[in-house]
Each structure stands twice: as structure tokens, then as C-alpha cells.
Design an enzyme around this catalytic site. Structure first.
Site, PDB file in Angstrom:
ATOM      1  N   HIS A  27     -10.383  -5.864  -2.495  1.00  0.00           N
ATOM      2  CA  HIS A  27     -11.491  -5.678  -1.546  1.00  0.00           C
ATOM      3  C   HIS A  27     -12.576  -4.923  -2.312  1.00  0.00           C
ATOM      4  O   HIS A  27     -12.412  -3.744  -2.605  1.00  0.00           O
ATOM      5  CB  HIS A  27     -11.048  -4.854  -0.337  1.00  0.00           C
ATOM      6  CG  HIS A  27     -10.010  -5.529   0.499  1.00  0.00           C
ATOM      7  ND1 HIS A  27     -10.290  -6.645   1.257  1.00  0.00           N
ATOM      8  CD2 HIS A  27      -8.699  -5.256   0.705  1.00  0.00           C
ATOM      9  CE1 HIS A  27      -9.189  -7.022   1.892  1.00  0.00           C
ATOM     10  NE2 HIS A  27      -8.211  -6.205   1.569  1.00  0.00           N
ATOM     11  N   ASN A  76       2.090  -5.187  -3.201  1.00  0.00           N
ATOM     12  CA  ASN A  76       0.675  -5.472  -2.908  1.00  0.00           C
ATOM     13  C   ASN A  76      -0.073  -4.169  -2.632  1.00  0.00           C
ATOM     14  O   ASN A  76       0.418  -3.315  -1.879  1.00  0.00           O
ATOM     15  CB  ASN A  76       0.635  -6.370  -1.653  1.00  0.00           C
ATOM     16  CG  ASN A  76      -0.726  -6.974  -1.381  1.00  0.00           C
ATOM     17  OD1 ASN A  76      -1.333  -7.558  -2.278  1.00  0.00           O
ATOM     18  ND2 ASN A  76      -1.205  -6.844  -0.153  1.00  0.00           N
ATOM     19  N   GLU A  83       0.803  -1.238   0.000  1.00  0.00           N
ATOM     20  CA  GLU A  83       0.000   0.000   0.000  1.00  0.00           C
ATOM     21  C   GLU A  83       0.827   1.274   0.000  1.00  0.00           C
ATOM     22  O   GLU A  83       0.585   2.187   0.792  1.00  0.00           O
ATOM     23  CB  GLU A  83      -0.958  -0.023   1.204  1.00  0.00           C
ATOM     24  CG  GLU A  83      -1.869  -1.232   1.189  1.00  0.00           C
ATOM     25  CD  GLU A  83      -2.767  -1.343   2.427  1.00  0.00           C
ATOM     26  OE1 GLU A  83      -2.677  -0.486   3.319  1.00  0.00           O
ATOM     27  OE2 GLU A  83      -3.559  -2.306   2.490  1.00  0.00           O
ATOM     28  N   GLU A  88      -6.304 -10.566  -1.328  1.00  0.00           N
ATOM     29  CA  GLU A  88      -7.147 -10.327  -0.149  1.00  0.00           C
ATOM     30  C   GLU A  88      -8.614 -10.236  -0.547  1.00  0.00           C
ATOM     31  O   GLU A  88      -9.376  -9.403  -0.031  1.00  0.00           O
ATOM     32  CB  GLU A  88      -6.714  -9.032   0.566  1.00  0.00           C
ATOM     33  CG  GLU A  88      -5.259  -9.033   0.985  1.00  0.00           C
ATOM     34  CD  GLU A  88      -4.829  -7.755   1.703  1.00  0.00           C
ATOM     35  OE1 GLU A  88      -5.700  -6.977   2.145  1.00  0.00           O
ATOM     36  OE2 GLU A  88      -3.613  -7.539   1.834  1.00  0.00           O
ATOM     37  N   ASP A 122     -12.341 -10.057  -1.003  1.00  0.00           N
ATOM     38  CA  ASP A 122     -13.636 -10.132  -0.336  1.00  0.00           C
ATOM     39  C   ASP A 122     -14.566  -9.155  -1.047  1.00  0.00           C
ATOM     40  O   ASP A 122     -14.120  -8.165  -1.628  1.00  0.00           O
ATOM     41  CB  ASP A 122     -13.574  -9.911   1.185  1.00  0.00           C
ATOM     42  CG  ASP A 122     -12.880  -8.634   1.606  1.00  0.00           C
ATOM     43  OD1 ASP A 122     -12.693  -7.732   0.768  1.00  0.00           O
ATOM     44  OD2 ASP A 122     -12.521  -8.527   2.796  1.00  0.00           O
TER      45      ASP A 122
END
Ligand code: G2I
Length: 468
Positions: free
Chosen positions: A245, A208, A166, A274, A276
Site C-alpha cells: 500500500h 503477509n 501483519e 494488496e 494500491d
């Protein structure tokens, strides 16, 4: 568990016991099972048939919950520690490392034949208090020391690392995110990658980030340009992680596949790290899987938790299992997409199972004859203001080596703070670096590497090598 499932699990377990065995098994499964009438019944087994892994984030404190581990062990063949490998968890006080919870997860994964993704070595968030208060050269050195120590601890056990997490800002600027790490200089990201490579040469090194799903977004483009620049300049990077996400503010973008294939075209693997989706929209889940299957270098998907109640945003019910561990419609959509499989345009690269856990990466494959033919050594430097990482490559002469010693004189003012794959006689001045137990034997013409990190300026070192 059926015979067939046991066999598949055993094959995934083989990735821990041998690089070639693991790759060959995955490739064979892909060939044998593609188009087969026998549909896999778990996410991991189905993904393995496509030469990929299907993973989940895992929390150490849930490993005692049998409802949780039952699903984990049945469905997944990759795990990412959700918080346990982060900086505040692994280095709570400077230079005091705590791996207890991360090791528990790694042990569990190994006992089940699952691979591990490491998350994360350098990040503006979840820094321990001592690091939050640091800046400048001291912070840069502390960050690099952290990367080196943690990647060394897990060397051979982590298949891929989110080296940096990030680092780009949201919005339309495409700029780096402001942080104490960013304020140490734009090159902090590549310095972290070089330190990670030196510490664990066989792990895949990933950048990432989130909100990098939509190909047209400034942040996606900025990350793309950084990866392109790294590849052009030889900065060691192997993969890009898209956190993915998704919710109504960050919906599944119709150009997601373009994003995956564009990164892949730079020569890196792409991993969905990740995943979701708010409300567990089954169509979006299916699209994500189909897009990954359509891009050969999209080699794995990780969902960020098992049951909705395990999620960092549980109220959005974004996962594949409900609070009671029941499969949701999104689960069926994902499994069906994996089983239907989209034939990739180029053969899948089965990159996850590259690292056996116990064999040091530099051990030569054959036993050389007693060495008399000498050795040579070269040194490469990754320097920043106030410090450096030196990587030394030792190459055996015509007779191979049984052991080696590299002698180098450090420039005045330079001091070694830590070293790996070697034993050193001193921290400054003229230093003898000797082999450790596992890298003394080098076959004729083969090489091994060791490294060290130092403060001061490292330029001008000339190594000489003596073989035994
Ligand atoms: O925020 C979602 C993810 C975004 N990408 C990077 C991931 O590392 C991040 O994961 C989440 C975890 O799922 C949460 O579990 O990162 C959060 C922190 O940034 C995690 O939350 C933290 C809480 O903030 C702490 O209060 C808590 O002590 O979890 C910790 C352990 O339960």
C-alpha cells in the site's frame, strides 16, 4: 472477446483442471509469446504470458454489480476475498463457521477460471468478539482450530493462503506487534503455519505484511529474519506477501527490487498482495511491475480493488480504474510493463496453478494391486502448552493398500478435538484411525497423510499400521 482471448482464458481455466496441464500451458505461453508482436490486451492475459497471475481483491456484495464483474472477468485471473475469509467473517461465533460469502467468491472465480488467494487465517485485527476476549492456551487452541477448519474447508480451492497477517510492529524496533495472539507465545506464527500445512498440504503458505517494501526498514529486516529462521528450521512457509500500500508516507522505494529478490533468495515465492498507490502514480505502478518481472520468484500481483470507488481508501483514488470503470493512465502503464516484459535471469517458476480443486492432494496416482504387503506409519508432532497437532504419514508396503488402519494410544489426559483425512474410533485412549474414501488406496512405497489436533500432551504415541 476475441478468439485469442478466449483461448488464453481457457488456458488459465486449465489450472483448475490439472496441475501439470496448467503449468505446462503457462510455460508454453511464456515461451511462445515472449517477444511476440501480439500484445495482450488484458492484465491477466499479459501476466500469464510472463508465467504470472494478475489479481484483485473482490467483495462478495459487488458480484451483483455488472459493471464490476465485467471488469473483473475481463482483466483478472486471480481473486482475493477482501474481507470474506477473515476470522470475523468465517467464525462469527466460536466453532460456528460461515462460509457463504467466501464460497460465493470462490464459485465466481472457478466459473471464470481464476485462482483464489486466501486472506487471512490468523490476524490481530478483524477478530470476532469471542476471540478478542480470549487469551493464553484457550486462544492458542481456538486460533489453531480456526486455521485448521478454514484451511480444510477451502482445501484444493485456494492456491495460496496468507496464513498470518501483519504480525510485526511498525517503527524501528523490528519487534513483533503486541496482540492477544502474540501474548500466547512467540511460536504462535509457526504453530499457525504447521496447522495450515496439515490441513491443506498443497496450498502455498504465505506470511503477509505492509510497510515491508523498503529493504532497509527494520520491519522488512525483521520479517526477513523470521522467514530465514523458518526455512532453516523446516517450518512450512512457501511465500512472502508484500501488501505494498503506497502513498507519500510509504513511497515506492528505489530498493523494492532488492527486497523482492532478497526474500526470493531465501527459497520462497514473493507475491505483491494488496497493491494500491495514492493518486495511482503511473510511474510507481510501472516500477512495481517491472521489479516483479525482474525477479523470477515474484509470481503474481494483486491490486486491492478494481475501481477507485471500490477501494478501502477511495478518496486517494489509488486503483487502475476510475469510479466509472474507465482505465486510468496507471492501467496503461501496468499493461505496457507486463507486455514489454523484463526477461528474468532465471526461468519463471509458475507456482500459482498447483492445486486442482476437486482432487484430494494425497490421492495416489495409480491403482495398486490388492494389498498384502502391509503398511507403516510415523507420527510428527507440533506441540505447544496445552495442545498439539499430530501429522501421521502412512506408507504402503510392497503390495500397496486398498485401505488402512492406524492404531495409536494417546497419552493419558490427551483428547482429540478434530481430525482430517481420517475417521477415528474415539477421542482418547486407544484410537483406530481409518482411511476415508479418497485416501485408502496407496500404491506400493507411496504415502498419504492424515492429522488430528488435541488438547493435553501428545508426546510418546507409537502408531501401528494395518493394510487391507
Ligand atoms: O486496510 C487495508 C488492508 C490492509 N491489509 C490487510 C487487509 O485485509 C486490509 O483490507 C481492509 C479492507 O479493504 C477493508 O474493507 O481491511 C479493512 C478492515 O481491517 C476492511 O474494512 C472493513 C471495515 O473496517 C468494516 O467496518 C467493514 O464492515 O470492511 C468491512 C466490510 O466492508
Amino acid at each position: 472477446m476475441t478468439q485469442q482471448l478466449r483461448r488464453r482464458k481457457a488456458r488459465i481455466a486449465a489450472t483448475w483442471s490439472g496441475i501439470l496441464a496448467g503449468v505446462a500451458a503457462a510455460a508454453a505461453m511464456t515461451t511462445v509469446m515472449a517477444g511476440s508482436a501480439v500484445a495482450a490486451t488484458t492484465l491477466g492475459a499479459s501476466a500469464a504470458e510472463r508465467g504470472r497471475y494478475f489479481g484483485t481483491a473482490v467483495a462478495a456484495n459487488k458480484l451483483s454489480d455488472s459493471a464490476y464483474t465485467t471488469i473483473l472477468n475481463r482483466e483478472f485471473n486471480s481473486v482475493t476475498p477482501e474481507n470474506e475469509m477473515k476470522i470475523d467473517a468465517t467464525e462469527p461465533n466460536q466453532n460456528q463457521f460461515n462460509y457463504a460469502n467466501a464460497d460465493r467468491i470462490v464459485q465466481h472465480a472457478r466459473s471464470q477460471g481464476m485462482q483464489v488467494r486466501g486472506h487471512t487465517l490468523a490476524w490481530h485485527s478483524q477478530q470476532p468478539g469471542w476471540m478478542q476476549n480470549m487469551s493464553g492456551t484457550a486462544l492458542r487452541n481456538a486460533m489453531l482450530n480456526h486455521v485448521t477448519q478454514v484451511a480444510t474447508h477451502f482445501r484444493g480451492q485456494v492456491v495460496a493462503w496468507d496464513v498470518v497477517n501483519e504480525a510485526f510492529a511498525d517503527g524501528s524496533t523490528g519487534a513483533r506487534r503486541d496482540s492477544n495472539l502474540q501474548r500466547t507465545g512467540d511460536d504462535w506464527i509457526e504453530a499457525a503455519f504447521r496447522a495450515a500445512r496439515a490441513a491443506d498440504p498443497n496450498a502455498k503458505l504465505c506470511y503477509n505484511d505492509y510497510n515491508t517494501d523498503d529493504w532497509t526498514h527494520a520491519k522488512t529486516q525483521a520479517v526477513y529474519r523470521m522467514v530465514q529462521d523458518f526455512k532453516q528450521r523446516g517450518v512450512p512457509i512457501d511465500c512472502v506477501g508484500l501488501q505494498s500500500h503506497m502513498n507519500n508516507q510509504s513511497p515506492y522505494p528505489s530498493n523494492y527490487r532488492t527486497t523482492l529478490s532478497s526474500f526470493a533468495a531465501l527459497g520462497v515465492d514473493v507475491q505483491i498482495t494488496e497493491l494500491d498507490i495514492e493518486g495511482a502514480n503511473a510511474t510507481w505502478y510501472r516500477n512495481v511491475v517491472n521489479d516483479c518481472l525482474a525477479v523470477a520468484r515474484c509470481n503474481g500481483i494483486t491490486v486491492w480493488g478494481i475501481r477507485d470507488s471500490d477501494s478501502w481508501r477511495a478518496s486517494q483514488t489509488p486503483l487502475l480504474f476510475d469510479n466509472n470503470g474507465n482505465k486510468k493512465p496507471a492501467y496503461d502503464a501496468v499493461l505496457q510493463a507486463l507486455n514489454n516484459g523484463v526477461t528474468p535471469t532465471t526461468p519463471p517458476t509458475t507456482t500459482p496453478p498447483t492445486t486442482p480443486p476437486t482432487t484430494p492432494p494425497t490421492t495416489p496416482p495409480t491403482t495398486p494391486p490388492p494389498g498384502t504387503g502391509g503398511c507403516t506409519a510415523t507420527v510428527s508432532l507440533n506441540s505447544w502448552t496445552g495442545g498439539f497437532v499430530a501429522t501421521v504419514r502412512v506408507t504402503a508396503g510392497a503390495s500397496g493398500t486398498n485401505g488402512w488402519r492406524v492404531t495409536m494410544t494417546l497419552p493419558s489426559g490427551a483428547t482429540i478435538t478434530n481430525a482430517w483425512n481420517t475417521t477415528r474410533s474415539a477421542n482418547s485412549g486407544t484410537v483406530n484411525f481409518t482411511n476415508v474414501s479418497y485416501n485408502g488406496r496407496i500404491a506400493a512405497g507411496q504415502s498419504t497423510e492424515f492429522g488430528f489436533q488435541g488438547t493435553g500432551v501428545g508426546t510418546g504415541m507409537t502408531p501401528t499400521c494395518t493394510a487391507s
